[in-house]
Design an enzyme around this catalytic site. Sequence first.
Site, mmCIF file in Angstrom:
data_model
loop_
_atom_site.group_PDB
_atom_site.id
_atom_site.type_symbol
_atom_site.label_atom_id
_atom_site.label_comp_id
_atom_site.label_asym_id
_atom_site.label_seq_id
_atom_site.Cartn_x
_atom_site.Cartn_y
_atom_site.Cartn_z
ATOM 1 N N GLY A 10 4.923 1.435 4.809
ATOM 2 C CA GLY A 10 6.289 1.958 4.716
ATOM 3 C C GLY A 10 7.290 1.026 4.042
ATOM 4 O O GLY A 10 8.014 1.432 3.114
ATOM 5 N N HIS A 62 -9.620 1.432 4.620
ATOM 6 C CA HIS A 62 -8.371 1.617 5.363
ATOM 7 C C HIS A 62 -8.641 2.572 6.528
ATOM 8 O O HIS A 62 -9.411 3.519 6.395
ATOM 9 C CB HIS A 62 -7.280 2.168 4.441
ATOM 10 N N ASN A 117 0.873 -1.176 0.000
ATOM 11 C CA ASN A 117 0.000 0.000 0.000
ATOM 12 C C ASN A 117 0.908 1.223 0.000
ATOM 13 O O ASN A 117 1.473 1.574 1.033
ATOM 14 C CB ASN A 117 -0.906 -0.015 1.239
ATOM 15 N N TRP A 118 1.050 1.824 -1.179
ATOM 16 C CA TRP A 118 1.956 2.983 -1.289
ATOM 17 C C TRP A 118 1.388 4.216 -0.620
ATOM 18 O O TRP A 118 2.087 5.186 -0.407
ATOM 19 C CB TRP A 118 2.234 3.290 -2.776
ATOM 20 N N LYS A 119 0.096 4.222 -0.332
ATOM 21 C CA LYS A 119 -0.583 5.404 0.231
ATOM 22 C C LYS A 119 -0.297 6.605 -0.677
ATOM 23 O O LYS A 119 -0.212 6.434 -1.893
ATOM 24 C CB LYS A 119 -0.156 5.624 1.691
ATOM 25 N N GLU A 126 -5.687 -4.625 10.385
ATOM 26 C CA GLU A 126 -4.628 -3.653 10.659
ATOM 27 C C GLU A 126 -4.947 -2.897 11.947
ATOM 28 O O GLU A 126 -5.722 -1.933 11.927
ATOM 29 C CB GLU A 126 -4.526 -2.640 9.506
ATOM 30 N N GLY A 153 2.368 2.424 10.921
ATOM 31 C CA GLY A 153 3.336 3.506 10.797
ATOM 32 C C GLY A 153 4.015 3.878 12.101
ATOM 33 O O GLY A 153 4.649 4.918 12.207
ATOM 34 N N GLU A 156 -7.031 4.932 7.678
ATOM 35 C CA GLU A 156 -6.764 6.351 7.383
ATOM 36 C C GLU A 156 -7.960 6.976 6.682
ATOM 37 O O GLU A 156 -8.282 8.138 6.921
ATOM 38 C CB GLU A 156 -5.485 6.471 6.524
ATOM 39 N N SER A 180 3.216 -2.046 10.416
ATOM 40 C CA SER A 180 4.665 -2.149 10.609
ATOM 41 C C SER A 180 5.253 -3.508 10.212
ATOM 42 O O SER A 180 6.201 -3.983 10.837
ATOM 43 C CB SER A 180 5.050 -1.787 12.051
HETATM 44 P P1 13P Z 1 2.848 0.482 7.777
HETATM 45 O O1 13P Z 1 3.337 -0.789 7.171
HETATM 46 O O2 13P Z 1 3.613 1.699 7.295
HETATM 47 O O3 13P Z 1 2.724 0.412 9.263
HETATM 48 O O4 13P Z 1 1.354 0.716 7.206
HETATM 49 C C1 13P Z 1 0.460 -0.332 7.301
HETATM 50 C C2 13P Z 1 -0.708 0.026 6.479
HETATM 51 O O5 13P Z 1 -1.464 0.916 6.820
HETATM 52 C C3 13P Z 1 -0.921 -0.715 5.233
HETATM 53 O O6 13P Z 1 -2.167 -0.461 4.696
#
Ligand code: 13P
Length: 253
Positions: free
Chosen positions: A237, A97, A9-11, A169, A175, A99, A215
């Site tokens: 990440g 997600h 997931n590049w966000k 998640e 993150g 976020e 993470s």
């Molecule tokens: P991280 O791997 O950066 O913690 O993010 C997880 C995430 O939100 C994947 O969708």
Amino acid sequence: MRKQIAAANWKMNLSYQEGEKLLDDILEAGIQLAPHQYTLFAVPFPYLIMSKSEVANEANFYVAAQNCHHKKSGAYTGEVSAEMLQSIGITYCVLGHSERREYNGETNAMLAEKVNSCLANGITPVFCCGEPLDIREAGTQNTFVAEQLRESLFHLSAEVIQTLIIAYEPIWAIGTGKTASTAQAQEMHHYLRAVIAEKYGTAVADEIPILYGGSVKAANAPELFASPDVDGGLVGGASLSAPEFIAIIRALK
Ligand code: 13P
């Protein structure tokens, strides 16, 4: 064997050129996925077509959108519909997600509509769920996450729900560098499978890949993925680094 999936997931990261180079670097490793193993790249909308052509000749490598709108079409400036994604050949979409739940006010009910919209357009949802820290500290995470599944997915038939991908998640692990322990991940995945089995039966519950996110990195992926109910990861990440993500793909069962 149940599908095992490494999903990036590049966000909202990377330029178009950086994204293209990252895909090149990952594909250059020449990873041969087994028939039950899949790799997904959830990339920003403007990179979908490029990413899709990058992976076109790679068996079991796919591209996913990170979101879509719940309505079919209309006056929703700036939004992208599932139908639009389908028209460019996208077959996976991340939904719900944390976020997006937090910053865009996505509710379980709205996500049920997004799920329907994706399915109507031949797109497999990668449905995200997970609890915030205060819920984990109160010890009520199981009820909280089960409710997310029930309200957004349990209107589906058994035939349909078994085609979905779920990603657990825990928000406190996203993150933050603070991964859920392997035991915590396994416990929740096992519980979610039991919740699904209660409504749809064991055969259906056993079909659905449940990914862990929060993470995940090269160093912890082998141990996490080795758990019986953890079917790979949704990676933020660490998916932005070719060596890290290559190692994560290689850690799939
Ligand atoms: P991280 O791997 O950066 O913690 O993010 C997880 C995430 O939100 C994947 O969708």
